[in-house]
Design a protein around this motif. Structure first.
Motif, PDB file in Angstrom:
ATOM      1  N   HIS A  81     -29.567  96.511  47.898  1.00  0.00           N
ATOM      2  CA  HIS A  81     -30.545  95.775  48.694  1.00  0.00           C
ATOM      3  C   HIS A  81     -29.952  95.517  50.078  1.00  0.00           C
ATOM      4  O   HIS A  81     -28.881  94.940  50.201  1.00  0.00           O
ATOM      5  CB  HIS A  81     -30.896  94.450  48.011  1.00  0.00           C
ATOM      6  N   VAL A  82     -30.656  95.937  51.112  1.00  0.00           N
ATOM      7  CA  VAL A  82     -30.171  95.734  52.480  1.00  0.00           C
ATOM      8  C   VAL A  82     -31.166  94.854  53.228  1.00  0.00           C
ATOM      9  O   VAL A  82     -32.373  94.950  53.014  1.00  0.00           O
ATOM     10  CB  VAL A  82     -29.961  97.097  53.204  1.00  0.00           C
ATOM     11  N   GLU A  83     -30.643  93.964  54.076  1.00  0.00           N
ATOM     12  CA  GLU A  83     -31.495  93.135  54.914  1.00  0.00           C
ATOM     13  C   GLU A  83     -30.723  92.724  56.161  1.00  0.00           C
ATOM     14  O   GLU A  83     -29.494  92.621  56.141  1.00  0.00           O
ATOM     15  CB  GLU A  83     -32.008  91.910  54.170  1.00  0.00           C
ATOM     16  N   ILE A  84     -31.456  92.499  57.224  1.00  0.00           N
ATOM     17  CA  ILE A  84     -30.850  92.067  58.480  1.00  0.00           C
ATOM     18  C   ILE A  84     -30.207  90.695  58.272  1.00  0.00           C
ATOM     19  O   ILE A  84     -30.780  89.812  57.638  1.00  0.00           O
ATOM     20  CB  ILE A  84     -31.897  92.042  59.602  1.00  0.00           C
ATOM     21  N   GLY A  85     -28.989  90.549  58.770  1.00  0.00           N
ATOM     22  CA  GLY A  85     -28.249  89.300  58.638  1.00  0.00           C
ATOM     23  C   GLY A  85     -27.345  89.247  57.419  1.00  0.00           C
ATOM     24  O   GLY A  85     -26.564  88.319  57.284  1.00  0.00           O
TER      25      GLY A  85
END
Length: 109
Positions: A81-85
């Motif tokens: 799972h990738v997300e900004i921040g």
């Protein structure tokens, strides 16, 4: 293994490129500095269409990572799972490519 960058002794600037002088103060008093390898994701994209040699790896994420030292690097992301921040750390360097994983993720076998 680790990330390194040139560092200006004169003005305390970490260089983002391999130069022979500091672009801020023009000093040639540069040293190699080991970077923490930790940072956070600034941006990302998911790659589906890849060259044949990488076909078995698709899809995969390419991320821009803002390192703690203020530099930004492009890398592969080894996580689900990738997300900004999201906080990440350097996992490995292979053929001059950086691979980052989420902080706290276990080493891959």
């Amino acid at each position: 293994m680790g990330l390194t960058a040139k560092y200006c002794i004169n003005c305390d600037h970490t260089l983002s490129t391999d130069k022979y002088y500091c672009p801020v103060c023009f000093s040639d008093r540069l040293e190699e500095k080991r970077l923490s390898g930790r940072g956070e994701i600034y941006s990302f994209t998911n790659i589906y269409a890849v060259p044949k040699p990488l076909a078995d790896q698709a899809p995969y994420y390419i991320v821009l990572v803002d390192l703690e030292e203020g530099l930004r690097v492009t890398a592969r992301y080894n996580g689900d799972h990738v997300e900004i921040g999201k906080k990440v750390e350097l996992e490995s360097i292979d053929r001059r490519a950086y691979y980052f994983r989420p902080i706290g993720a276990r080493e891959r076998d």
